[in-house]
Write a protein that holds these residues in place. Structure first.
Motif, PDB file in Angstrom:
ATOM      1  N   ARG A 257       0.825  -1.202   0.000  1.00  0.00           N
ATOM      2  CA  ARG A 257       0.000   0.000   0.000  1.00  0.00           C
ATOM      3  C   ARG A 257       0.860   1.253   0.000  1.00  0.00           C
ATOM      4  NH1 ARG A 257      -5.842  -0.819   0.934  1.00  0.00           N
ATOM      5  NH2 ARG A 257      -5.981  -3.024   0.616  1.00  0.00           N
ATOM      6  N   MET A 258       0.282   2.350  -0.476  1.00  0.00           N
ATOM      7  CA  MET A 258       0.989   3.624  -0.495  1.00  0.00           C
ATOM      8  C   MET A 258       0.026   4.732  -0.119  1.00  0.00           C
ATOM      9  SD  MET A 258       1.301   3.817  -4.583  1.00  0.00           S
ATOM     10  CE  MET A 258       1.004   2.101  -4.910  1.00  0.00           C
ATOM     11  N   ASP A 259       0.565   5.837   0.351  1.00  0.00           N
ATOM     12  CA  ASP A 259      -0.254   6.976   0.742  1.00  0.00           C
ATOM     13  C   ASP A 259      -0.628   7.825  -0.463  1.00  0.00           C
ATOM     14  OD1 ASP A 259      -0.058   6.261   3.381  1.00  0.00           O
ATOM     15  OD2 ASP A 259       1.654   7.547   3.773  1.00  0.00           O
ATOM     16  N   LEU A 260      -1.813   8.403  -0.421  1.00  0.00           N
ATOM     17  CA  LEU A 260      -2.261   9.346  -1.436  1.00  0.00           C
ATOM     18  C   LEU A 260      -3.245  10.286  -0.769  1.00  0.00           C
ATOM     19  CD1 LEU A 260      -2.613  10.373  -4.347  1.00  0.00           C
ATOM     20  CD2 LEU A 260      -4.401   8.662  -4.617  1.00  0.00           C
ATOM     21  N   ASN A 261      -2.899  11.545  -0.698  1.00  0.00           N
ATOM     22  CA  ASN A 261      -3.804  12.530  -0.135  1.00  0.00           C
ATOM     23  C   ASN A 261      -4.758  12.978  -1.223  1.00  0.00           C
ATOM     24  OD1 ASN A 261      -2.671  12.543   2.439  1.00  0.00           O
ATOM     25  ND2 ASN A 261      -1.016  13.855   1.731  1.00  0.00           N
ATOM     26  N   SER A 262      -6.014  12.616  -1.083  1.00  0.00           N
ATOM     27  CA  SER A 262      -7.014  12.922  -2.093  1.00  0.00           C
ATOM     28  C   SER A 262      -8.378  12.885  -1.443  1.00  0.00           C
ATOM     29  CB  SER A 262      -6.935  11.890  -3.225  1.00  0.00           C
ATOM     30  OG  SER A 262      -7.870  12.177  -4.222  1.00  0.00           O
ATOM     31  N   ASN A 263      -9.354  13.335  -2.159  1.00  0.00           N
ATOM     32  CA  ASN A 263     -10.735  13.218  -1.713  1.00  0.00           C
ATOM     33  C   ASN A 263     -11.522  12.476  -2.763  1.00  0.00           C
ATOM     34  OD1 ASN A 263     -10.603  14.706   0.720  1.00  0.00           O
ATOM     35  ND2 ASN A 263     -10.483  16.573  -0.481  1.00  0.00           N
ATOM     36  N   ILE A 264     -12.509  11.721  -2.330  1.00  0.00           N
ATOM     37  CA  ILE A 264     -13.402  11.072  -3.261  1.00  0.00           C
ATOM     38  C   ILE A 264     -14.831  11.272  -2.781  1.00  0.00           C
ATOM     39  CG2 ILE A 264     -11.685   9.324  -3.812  1.00  0.00           C
ATOM     40  CD1 ILE A 264     -13.418   7.289  -2.374  1.00  0.00           C
ATOM     41  N   VAL A 265     -15.739  11.051  -3.663  1.00  0.00           N
ATOM     42  CA  VAL A 265     -17.148  11.105  -3.312  1.00  0.00           C
ATOM     43  C   VAL A 265     -17.719   9.739  -3.618  1.00  0.00           C
ATOM     44  CG1 VAL A 265     -19.351  12.228  -3.753  1.00  0.00           C
ATOM     45  CG2 VAL A 265     -17.248  13.559  -3.849  1.00  0.00           C
ATOM     46  N   VAL A 266     -18.413   9.158  -2.664  1.00  0.00           N
ATOM     47  CA  VAL A 266     -18.975   7.825  -2.849  1.00  0.00           C
ATOM     48  C   VAL A 266     -20.477   7.855  -2.656  1.00  0.00           C
ATOM     49  CG1 VAL A 266     -16.897   6.611  -2.120  1.00  0.00           C
ATOM     50  CG2 VAL A 266     -18.614   7.158  -0.428  1.00  0.00           C
ATOM     51  N   LYS A 267     -21.148   6.893  -3.272  1.00  0.00           N
ATOM     52  CA  LYS A 267     -22.569   6.725  -3.030  1.00  0.00           C
ATOM     53  C   LYS A 267     -22.876   5.247  -2.937  1.00  0.00           C
ATOM     54  CE  LYS A 267     -23.844   7.177  -7.887  1.00  0.00           C
ATOM     55  NZ  LYS A 267     -24.636   7.890  -8.859  1.00  0.00           N
ATOM     56  N   ARG A 268     -23.770   4.901  -2.076  1.00  0.00           N
ATOM     57  CA  ARG A 268     -24.158   3.523  -1.837  1.00  0.00           C
ATOM     58  C   ARG A 268     -24.957   3.036  -3.029  1.00  0.00           C
ATOM     59  NH1 ARG A 268     -25.353   0.474   3.081  1.00  0.00           N
ATOM     60  NH2 ARG A 268     -25.845  -1.578   2.247  1.00  0.00           N
ATOM     61  N   ILE A 269     -24.600   1.856  -3.583  1.00  0.00           N
ATOM     62  CA  ILE A 269     -25.336   1.384  -4.749  1.00  0.00           C
ATOM     63  C   ILE A 269     -26.132   0.111  -4.508  1.00  0.00           C
ATOM     64  CG2 ILE A 269     -23.728   2.437  -6.362  1.00  0.00           C
ATOM     65  CD1 ILE A 269     -22.695  -0.444  -6.890  1.00  0.00           C
ATOM     66  N   ASP A 270     -25.832  -0.621  -3.441  1.00  0.00           N
ATOM     67  CA  ASP A 270     -26.517  -1.902  -3.268  1.00  0.00           C
ATOM     68  C   ASP A 270     -27.879  -1.788  -2.606  1.00  0.00           C
ATOM     69  OD1 ASP A 270     -25.361  -1.230  -0.877  1.00  0.00           O
ATOM     70  OD2 ASP A 270     -24.579  -3.226  -0.444  1.00  0.00           O
ATOM     71  N   ASN A 271     -28.253  -0.601  -2.139  1.00  0.00           N
ATOM     72  CA  ASN A 271     -29.596  -0.450  -1.566  1.00  0.00           C
ATOM     73  C   ASN A 271     -30.313   0.784  -2.107  1.00  0.00           C
ATOM     74  OD1 ASN A 271     -28.450   1.680  -0.251  1.00  0.00           O
ATOM     75  ND2 ASN A 271     -28.801   0.923   1.811  1.00  0.00           N
ATOM     76  N   GLY A 272     -29.744   1.417  -3.123  1.00  0.00           N
ATOM     77  CA  GLY A 272     -30.406   2.552  -3.759  1.00  0.00           C
ATOM     78  C   GLY A 272     -30.165   3.898  -3.111  1.00  0.00           C
ATOM     79  N   GLU A 273     -29.457   3.962  -1.971  1.00  0.00           N
ATOM     80  CA  GLU A 273     -29.164   5.242  -1.339  1.00  0.00           C
ATOM     81  C   GLU A 273     -28.132   5.991  -2.176  1.00  0.00           C
ATOM     82  OE1 GLU A 273     -27.997   4.815   2.738  1.00  0.00           O
ATOM     83  OE2 GLU A 273     -29.689   3.505   3.171  1.00  0.00           O
ATOM     84  N   HIS A 274     -28.322   7.302  -2.307  1.00  0.00           N
ATOM     85  CA  HIS A 274     -27.421   8.089  -3.136  1.00  0.00           C
ATOM     86  C   HIS A 274     -26.832   9.281  -2.393  1.00  0.00           C
ATOM     87  CE1 HIS A 274     -28.190   5.847  -6.766  1.00  0.00           C
ATOM     88  NE2 HIS A 274     -29.468   5.884  -6.474  1.00  0.00           N
ATOM     89  N   GLU A 275     -26.631   9.155  -1.094  1.00  0.00           N
ATOM     90  CA  GLU A 275     -26.012  10.238  -0.333  1.00  0.00           C
ATOM     91  C   GLU A 275     -24.541  10.341  -0.725  1.00  0.00           C
ATOM     92  OE1 GLU A 275     -25.115  11.524   4.281  1.00  0.00           O
ATOM     93  OE2 GLU A 275     -25.953   9.562   3.853  1.00  0.00           O
ATOM     94  N   LEU A 276     -24.109  11.528  -1.065  1.00  0.00           N
ATOM     95  CA  LEU A 276     -22.714  11.739  -1.424  1.00  0.00           C
ATOM     96  C   LEU A 276     -21.904  12.006  -0.163  1.00  0.00           C
ATOM     97  CD1 LEU A 276     -23.109  13.965  -4.594  1.00  0.00           C
ATOM     98  CD2 LEU A 276     -22.765  11.498  -4.459  1.00  0.00           C
ATOM     99  N   ILE A 277     -20.749  11.363  -0.053  1.00  0.00           N
ATOM    100  CA  ILE A 277     -19.910  11.460   1.134  1.00  0.00           C
ATOM    101  C   ILE A 277     -18.486  11.749   0.703  1.00  0.00           C
ATOM    102  CG2 ILE A 277     -19.064  10.244   3.173  1.00  0.00           C
ATOM    103  CD1 ILE A 277     -21.475   8.295   2.760  1.00  0.00           C
ATOM    104  N   THR A 278     -17.875  12.772   1.265  1.00  0.00           N
ATOM    105  CA  THR A 278     -16.472  13.064   0.984  1.00  0.00           C
ATOM    106  C   THR A 278     -15.605  12.329   1.987  1.00  0.00           C
ATOM    107  OG1 THR A 278     -17.038  15.231   0.113  1.00  0.00           O
ATOM    108  CG2 THR A 278     -14.752  14.888   0.755  1.00  0.00           C
ATOM    109  N   ILE A 279     -14.562  11.655   1.504  1.00  0.00           N
ATOM    110  CA  ILE A 279     -13.654  10.916   2.377  1.00  0.00           C
ATOM    111  C   ILE A 279     -12.222  11.319   2.059  1.00  0.00           C
ATOM    112  CG2 ILE A 279     -15.268   8.998   2.583  1.00  0.00           C
ATOM    113  CD1 ILE A 279     -13.549   7.433   0.660  1.00  0.00           C
ATOM    114  N   ASN A 280     -11.316  11.035   2.994  1.00  0.00           N
ATOM    115  CA  ASN A 280      -9.890  11.334   2.814  1.00  0.00           C
ATOM    116  C   ASN A 280      -9.106  10.032   2.719  1.00  0.00           C
ATOM    117  OD1 ASN A 280     -10.067  14.213   3.030  1.00  0.00           O
ATOM    118  ND2 ASN A 280     -10.591  13.881   5.165  1.00  0.00           N
TER     119      ASN A 280
END
Length: 115
Positions: free
Chosen positions: A11-34
């Motif tokens: 594994r290696m470090d990477l400082n970034s942000n992503i936005v994810v959404k839940r797909i297996d139950n239809g929820e589409h809340e966007l979440i920013t993670i580090n």
């Protein structure tokens, strides 16, 4: 349990942000993670929200080249920290091209003596 021994790829470090959404139950809340740890098989990240173990999330990761990689993440590890959660996730459906991008970055980091 030694997590490093369980990993298929270093594994290696990477400082970034992503936005994810839940797909297996239809929820589409966007979440920013580090993101703090990434390899061609998965990543580690911090998030203030509770995500579910074994849940699948649609994600868009901005990598060091400023390109965006689209991939599905499956949560495989959760640890509660003081103010947020630390997650481990494996990539599902990472393209060969995107896996190669991660490998190239790893090789550049090793050549620069950062690994």
């Amino acid at each position: 349990m030694d997590v490093e021994k369980l990993r298929k790829c270093r594994r290696m470090d990477l400082n970034s942000n992503i936005v994810v959404k839940r797909i297996d139950n239809g929820e589409h809340e966007l979440i920013t993670i580090n993101v703090f740890d990434i390899s061609k098989s998965g990543m580690g990240f911090h998030c203030p929200k509770i995500l579910e173990m074994d849940a699948v999330y649609d994600s868009h990761i901005m990598i060091w080249t400023k390109e965006v990689i689209h991939v599905l993440l499956r949560i495989v590890r959760i640890e509660k920290l003081e103010t947020e959660y630390e997650y481990g996730a494996i990539f599902m459906g990472l393209s060969e091209v995107d896996a190669f991008r991660i490998e190239v970055w790893d090789a550049m980091e090793q050549a620069a003596g950062k690994c």
